[in-house]
Design a protein around this motif. Structure first.
Motif, short mmCIF file in Angstrom:
data_model
loop_
_atom_site.label_atom_id
_atom_site.label_comp_id
_atom_site.label_asym_id
_atom_site.label_seq_id
_atom_site.Cartn_x
_atom_site.Cartn_y
_atom_site.Cartn_z
N VAL A 98 0.84 -1.20 0.00
CA VAL A 98 0.00 0.00 0.00
C VAL A 98 0.87 1.26 0.00
CG1 VAL A 98 -1.58 1.35 1.41
CG2 VAL A 98 -2.03 -1.08 1.01
N ALA A 99 1.89 1.26 0.85
CA ALA A 99 2.78 2.42 0.91
C ALA A 99 3.49 2.62 -0.43
CB ALA A 99 3.81 2.24 2.03
N TYR A 100 3.89 1.52 -1.05
CA TYR A 100 4.56 1.62 -2.34
C TYR A 100 3.60 2.15 -3.40
CZ TYR A 100 7.33 0.42 -6.43
OH TYR A 100 8.03 0.47 -7.61
N ALA A 101 2.36 1.67 -3.41
CA ALA A 101 1.38 2.16 -4.37
C ALA A 101 1.14 3.66 -4.21
CB ALA A 101 0.07 1.38 -4.23
N GLU A 102 1.07 4.12 -2.97
CA GLU A 102 0.87 5.55 -2.74
C GLU A 102 2.04 6.36 -3.28
OE1 GLU A 102 0.26 5.71 1.45
OE2 GLU A 102 -1.90 5.26 1.31
N ARG A 103 3.24 5.86 -3.06
CA ARG A 103 4.43 6.58 -3.57
C ARG A 103 4.46 6.62 -5.08
NH1 ARG A 103 9.68 5.10 -4.90
NH2 ARG A 103 9.61 3.01 -3.98
N ARG A 104 4.01 5.56 -5.73
CA ARG A 104 4.06 5.50 -7.19
C ARG A 104 2.79 6.05 -7.86
NH1 ARG A 104 7.49 1.99 -9.89
NH2 ARG A 104 6.63 3.07 -11.69
N ARG A 105 1.86 6.58 -7.07
CA ARG A 105 0.56 7.01 -7.60
C ARG A 105 -0.11 5.87 -8.34
NH1 ARG A 105 3.83 11.36 -9.25
NH2 ARG A 105 3.73 13.14 -7.86
N ALA A 106 -0.03 4.69 -7.76
CA ALA A 106 -0.64 3.50 -8.33
C ALA A 106 -1.80 3.06 -7.44
CB ALA A 106 0.39 2.37 -8.46
N PHE A 107 -2.54 2.06 -7.90
CA PHE A 107 -3.72 1.58 -7.18
C PHE A 107 -3.58 0.08 -6.96
CE2 PHE A 107 -8.16 0.63 -6.40
CZ PHE A 107 -8.58 1.73 -5.68
N LEU A 108 -3.72 -0.35 -5.70
CA LEU A 108 -3.52 -1.74 -5.32
C LEU A 108 -4.86 -2.48 -5.29
CD1 LEU A 108 -1.68 -4.01 -4.13
CD2 LEU A 108 -2.18 -3.04 -1.87
N LEU A 109 -4.92 -3.64 -5.96
CA LEU A 109 -6.11 -4.47 -5.98
C LEU A 109 -5.92 -5.63 -5.00
CD1 LEU A 109 -6.76 -4.53 -9.82
CD2 LEU A 109 -7.72 -2.99 -8.11
N LEU A 110 -6.79 -5.72 -4.01
CA LEU A 110 -6.66 -6.70 -2.94
C LEU A 110 -7.66 -7.83 -3.11
CD1 LEU A 110 -6.43 -4.28 0.14
CD2 LEU A 110 -4.55 -5.50 -0.93
N ASP A 111 -7.16 -9.06 -2.98
CA ASP A 111 -8.03 -10.23 -2.93
C ASP A 111 -8.42 -10.50 -1.48
OD1 ASP A 111 -8.11 -11.27 -5.71
OD2 ASP A 111 -5.94 -11.34 -5.43
N SER A 112 -9.63 -10.97 -1.30
CA SER A 112 -10.05 -11.34 0.04
C SER A 112 -9.32 -12.61 0.47
CB SER A 112 -11.56 -11.56 0.07
OG SER A 112 -11.92 -12.56 -0.86
N PRO A 113 -9.04 -12.77 1.75
CA PRO A 113 -8.38 -14.00 2.23
C PRO A 113 -9.22 -15.24 1.92
CG PRO A 113 -8.29 -12.27 3.90
CD PRO A 113 -9.20 -11.78 2.82
N ALA A 114 -8.56 -16.35 1.74
CA ALA A 114 -9.26 -17.59 1.40
C ALA A 114 -10.14 -18.07 2.55
CB ALA A 114 -8.24 -18.68 1.04
N ASN A 115 -9.81 -17.69 3.79
CA ASN A 115 -10.61 -18.16 4.92
C ASN A 115 -11.85 -17.31 5.17
OD1 ASN A 115 -9.44 -15.88 5.99
ND2 ASN A 115 -8.30 -16.94 7.60
N TRP A 116 -12.10 -16.30 4.32
CA TRP A 116 -13.36 -15.57 4.40
C TRP A 116 -14.38 -16.36 3.58
CZ3 TRP A 116 -12.46 -9.57 3.71
CH2 TRP A 116 -11.68 -9.12 4.80
N THR A 117 -15.10 -17.21 4.23
CA THR A 117 -16.04 -18.08 3.54
C THR A 117 -17.49 -17.72 3.80
OG1 THR A 117 -15.92 -19.63 5.39
CG2 THR A 117 -14.41 -20.00 3.55
#
Length: 533
Positions: A283-302
């Motif tokens: 997240v910190a790296y994406a903010e520095r690069r003006r990029a956007f991070l796409l997050l997957d939900s954890p596998a144990n969220w069922t």
């Protein structure tokens, strides 16, 4: 200053018509970071199609979700991906396969190694030929006795590389230099042999050079490589990695990057999770690069109840990230087409790229048109009640709609929780701001070290205004007029004498973003019908 003419006549001088135009940057160049079967390590490589990834990085790879994510990216409309392969060595196991060809005078050995780590190199074979002609040797300024040819074949793909007129002497055709510059399969390993390596024998009758052990050399005994171990957070963000541009930070050598995907890598086949420390660093790296991070939900969220805590449960509250739930069910070619719950980040990045190309970065990649290709359904079916529970905390749901397919049903950032009241609640608003920032930073670089006066301010206002006006015509902003849609201010009001003394020029840019219509309200009422006339 113009040069005064020295003779009578007509003289021409070209003058600039106005400020330099600002070009909008790309919006959907996606970086994928993870483990692959082959390919350069800690070196960003741009792929413009699945064929590029398959050729360089070995395609789908069972111990990693990276290949599946890249496949989904291109399947859903992605056009340009930056692949960063990381590798973790396994103790007691060679990283790269090694081939050895002995010198006939026993003066040394020509040792070759696979160009990148991985089991793929175990299928390599090499052959030496002494086929240089006198004419070729004369042209190179070397005796024919110093020249040889090297053929290398990848047994897994059938690809063959041929390098003619190589030498071990000091020359532009020295083998280590040629392989480093031209070969995709091998590199020289160790020191150069003292003399020309021996040629291989012709193949036996009825056999090819690659089938005969006397006609080519395979991997040396005990030098077979493995695929390494599962990645850990320290392989991405180890001590000193940022300064040395290693791990995740090797993406600094790729420019630009707009979207960032880190497919799950923790756990055995299939990998399921990403460490919280790595998420925070990403997240910190994406903010520095003006990029956007796409997050997957954890596998144990069922269940929806497990996902109801939203992005805060992952420790991510940045406007430069978004969380999607649940994962996608897809047929896996590595398992005979059996369905498997896969991370959705690659498919969503491809959807973002498709929407950007068709409508613009200001359009939410969600709704009935935001279908995810290649998915048979979400890993967990979600109804209206579950989506109503998950949307307020900022979870973007993936759902199946009859007659439509699997779609993205939400467009909120990790600051999308209704209780936060963030100005960056919506993904398209945040991505539009990042697009404007990056475009203006690059497009106004010419202003550095120019005289800081009214003439510069006017040029900055004009260049910025023309760029925003072009976006306004495309429908990027709210408002029926330019005055309502955007604001550009650069004058004595934004840059005072103290700023000028400090070498600063300040530009105020405001814009009225379009926000998604999350809730479409219908008001129905009955009216008493009256008979005609």
């Amino acid at each position: 200053m113009p040069i005064p003419p020295r003779q009578p006549g007509v003289h021409v001088e070209e003058v600039p018509a106005g400020p330099r135009p600002i070009a909008g940057v790309a919006t959907a160049i996606t970086a994928f970071v993870g483990r692959a079967a082959s390919g350069p390590v800690e070196t960003p490589v741009t792929c413009t199609g699945w064929g590029d990834f398959d050729r360089v990085f070995g395609g789908l790879f069972a111990p990693s979700a990276l290949g599946h994510a890249v496949r989904d990216f291109f399947l859903n409309g992605g056009r340009e991906a930056v692949i960063l392969r990381l590798h973790r060595s396994l103790p007691g196991q060679p990283d790269s396969a090694r081939l050895v060809v002995r010198d006939p005078a026993d003066e040394g050995a020509l040792s070759l190694t696979a160009s990148s780590p991985g089991r793929w190199g175990n299928a390599l074979r090499a052959r030496i030929d002494h086929d240089a002609s006198e004419a070729e040797a004369t042209a190179l300024g070397l005796p024919a006795e110093a020249l040889f040819s090297l053929s290398v074949r990848d047994g897994a793909t059938g690809a063959v590389e041929l390098f003619r007129n190589l030498t071990t002497a000091e020359h532009a055709r020295r083998i280590d230099r040629v392989l480093a510059a031209e070969s995709r399969l091998v590199r020289l390993d160790g020191a150069l042999p003292a003399g020309r390596p021996a040629a291989h024998a012709p193949p036996a009758a009825g056999r090819t050079v690659w089938e005969d052990a006397a006609a080519s050399s395979g991997v040396a005994p005990g030098a077979a490589a493995g695929d390494g171990a599962a990645l850990q957070a320290q392989d991405f963000i180890g001590p000193g990695f940022e300064a040395a541009q290693r791990g995740l930070y090797a993406l600094d050598r790729a420019d630009p990057v707009n979207l960032l995907c880190i497919p799950p890598h923790v756990g055995d086949d299939p990998p399921e999770e990403v460490e919280p420390a790595l998420l925070a660093a990403a997240v910190a790296y994406a903010e520095r690069r003006r990029a956007f991070l796409l997050l997957d939900s954890p596998a144990n969220w069922t269940t929806p109840a497990q996902a109801a805590a939203g992005p805060a449960a992952l420790g991510v509250t940045s406007a430069n990230a978004a969380l999607f739930f649940p994962r996608l069910l897809q047929p896996d070619p590595l398992r005979g087409g059996l369905p498997r719950a896969m991370p959705a980040c690659g498919a969503i990045a491809g959807l973002f790229a498709r929407t950007d190309a068709e409508r613009g970065v200001w359009k939410a990649a969600a709704g009935t048109a935001a279908t995810l290709r290649g998915a048979t359904g979400p890993a967990l079916p979600l109804g209206d009640a579950a989506i109503g529970q998950l949307s307020p905390p900022g979870v973007n749901c993936l759902r199946a709609l009859p007659g439509v397919g699997v779609v993205v049903w939400g467009s909120r950032t990790c600051q999308g929780d209704d209780r936060q009241g963030s100005a960056w609640k919506y993904i398209p608003v945040r991505r539009l701001a990042l697009f404007l920032e990056e475009s203006l930073v690059r497009g106004l670089a010419w202003a550095a070290l120019e005289p800081n006066d009214e003439a510069l301010w006017a040029r900055l206002r004009q260049a910025t205004g023309e760029f925003l006006q072009g976006l306004f015509r495309q429908g990027a902003f709210q408002g029926s007029t330019a005055r309502e849609a955007y604001l550009v201010q650069c004058d004595a009001g934004t840059t005072g004498p103290a700023d000028i003394d400090a070498g600063l020029v300040n530009i105020l840019v405001g814009f009225a973003p379009l926000r998604p219509a999350e809730f479409v309200m219908l008001r129905l009422r009955q009216s008493a019908g009256r008979p005609p006339g």
